[in-house]
Structure formats: C-alpha cells, structure tokens
Scaffold this active site. Structure first.
Site, PDB file in Angstrom:
ATOM      1  N   TYR A 111      -2.811  -1.421  10.202  1.00 17.62           N
ATOM      2  CA  TYR A 111      -2.815  -1.743   8.771  1.00 17.62           C
ATOM      3  C   TYR A 111      -1.576  -1.167   8.100  1.00 17.62           C
ATOM      4  O   TYR A 111      -0.860  -1.868   7.365  1.00 17.62           O
ATOM      5  CB  TYR A 111      -4.075  -1.197   8.108  1.00 17.62           C
ATOM      6  CG  TYR A 111      -4.098  -1.340   6.617  1.00 17.62           C
ATOM      7  CD1 TYR A 111      -4.564  -2.503   6.014  1.00 17.62           C
ATOM      8  CD2 TYR A 111      -3.657  -0.310   5.787  1.00 17.62           C
ATOM      9  CE1 TYR A 111      -4.577  -2.644   4.629  1.00 17.62           C
ATOM     10  CE2 TYR A 111      -3.668  -0.437   4.399  1.00 17.62           C
ATOM     11  CZ  TYR A 111      -4.129  -1.602   3.827  1.00 17.62           C
ATOM     12  OH  TYR A 111      -4.140  -1.735   2.456  1.00 17.62           O
ATOM     13  N   SER A 169       0.856  -1.191   0.000  1.00 21.82           N
ATOM     14  CA  SER A 169       0.000   0.000   0.000  1.00 21.82           C
ATOM     15  C   SER A 169       0.887   1.235   0.000  1.00 21.82           C
ATOM     16  O   SER A 169       2.031   1.190   0.474  1.00 21.82           O
ATOM     17  CB  SER A 169      -0.886   0.011   1.246  1.00 21.82           C
ATOM     18  OG  SER A 169      -1.546   1.258   1.407  1.00 21.82           O
TER      19      SER A 169
END
Length: 247
Positions: A151, A138
C-alpha cells in the site's frame, strides 16, 4: 482549484474520505458524481444529497473504467474535476512469502486505476476552461508503514506520477493536485474507531480549507511530519515511526 461551479467525479465516493469530499463539495453547490464497486453505499450517499449522481465502477478493470469515462463525457459534459480516491489497504508479508493476488489487487486499484481513469478523461478535461486531476495518496507515500508495504509503495508511486503529470500538464487548463491524508478514522484497515487516527469530519474540514488556499499539495497539519521526512537521513524516522505503529 475553484470551490464552486464544478462538475466533480470522485472514485471511491460511497464511503470514507471519498464520501466526505463528495458531501463537502456537494454542500458548496457543485455537481458531484460518485463511483465505486458497491452499489448500496453509493445509492445511500447519493440519496442523502439531492442532485448527486452515482455509477458503479471496478477500478481493476480497464473496460469498466473506459465505459464509465464514456458515460461521464456523454451525460456530464461539463465535467472538469477528477478525484482519484478509490483505494484498498491491507497488511502484507513483505520480507516473507507474499500473497500475489493481494499484491496485484492493491497495485491495480491504487496505482493503475488512477492512471487509467486519468488517461480516459484527460483529453476531455483539457477542453474545460478550469480543470483539475486530484490524486489521493497518503502520508505513507513519504514515510512507509512496513506492515502495509505494498500500500505504501503504491501511494509513493502515485505521488511520483502526480509530479510528472503536473509537469506534462503545464500550459493546459488542467492542474494536477494531490491530497496526502494522515491516518483517518475510516473503514480502511478497521480504523473507524481508532483513537490514534484523525476524525474524518475534522480531516474533511481542514482539507477543504487547504483546497481553497490554492495549494498543489493538500496537506492537513497532522500529516506534515510524514511528508517532511524524506531526505538523506529518512531511515531513522522510518524506523522510529514503525516502532510506534507496531501491531
């Protein structure tokens, strides 16, 4: 990575980015197998793409990963590409009392899952003449979102692990690649209709173009400001970014 003639296994392939990649690679004539926790979206995706196969998997369960890896090698011996895409994201209370079960689920799914899946298949992949392990991280691996600190941390760790994997695979037939998406319109964190996020179709189109370029890091232009941030002065941008993204 070559774009055709592959047998590709994609975790989290029933929805979102995984589904988009599955359909794109299937459309190029590759054999694609998708896996995930929920049978219904897997079946729906596979039925819409004749020739695509699917299998249920629990990325938090080492025994489930081992069973699927054994099934793959037996039923799809030409397997040469693993795309570790499955992941979960939620808000957390970093800086306060954390929900330990939510933290554990995120770490097991996003970090241990890809590590275990790769470990289970890597020796088979080494037998294929042109192979790849593709980890989906990400933009938040490089510029964390404090609202989803766990996350972001798992994706940063997966990025680091991918770099080490690339070093350890030198001299083999297996490449270690990384896709680092920006915010994309998927069901993750309810972002399907979020106007600030990149449209999924546009992301998949640009990502496939970057794949074809042969890059080790597949980065759409929209994520580069996050990817380019780390350095001695990274805190200033982290603070600014989180101010923009405040919920």
């Amino acid at each position: 990575m070559k774009m055709t003639g592959n047998t590709i296994f994609i975790t989290g392939g029933g929805t979102g980015i995984g589904q988009g990649l599955a359909k794109a690679f299937h459309g190029l004539g590759n054999k694609v197998i998708i896996a995930g926790r929920r049978k219904a979206p897997l079946m729906e995706t596979a039925e819409a793409c004749p020739g695509m196969d699917c299998h249920e998997i629990d990325m938090r369960d080492p025994a489930s990963i081992a069973r699927v890896a054994e099934w793959l090698v037996k039923h799809h011996p030409r397997l040469n590409v693993l795309i570790n895409n499955a992941g979960i994201m939620s808000g957390d209370k970093t800086g306060s009392v954390m929900d330990d079960q939510k933290t554990l689920a995120t770490v097991e799914t996003n970090l241990l899952g890809p590590m275990r899946m790769t470990s289970a298949l890597i020796e088979h992949l080494k037998t294929r003449p042109e192979a790849a392990v593709v980890n989906v991280t990400s933009g938040l691996a490089f510029t964390p979102l404090a609202h989803s600190a766990v996350y972001s941390a798992t994706k940063a760790a997966l990025h680091s692990w991918t770099l080490s994997l690339r070093v350890r695979l030198k001299g083999t037939s297996v490449r270690a690649l990384e896709i680092a998406p920006p915010w994309v319109q998927t069901d993750l964190m309810g972002g399907r209709d979020e106007p600030r996020a990149m449209k999924l179709d546009a992301f998949i189109k640009e990502t496939m173009e970057k794949f074809a370029s042969g890059a080790d890091e597949i980065l759409v232009d929209r994520v580069r400001m996050l990817r380019d941030n780390p350095g001695p002065d990274e805190w200033a941008f982290v603070e600014k970014f989180n101010g923009m993204m405040a919920l």
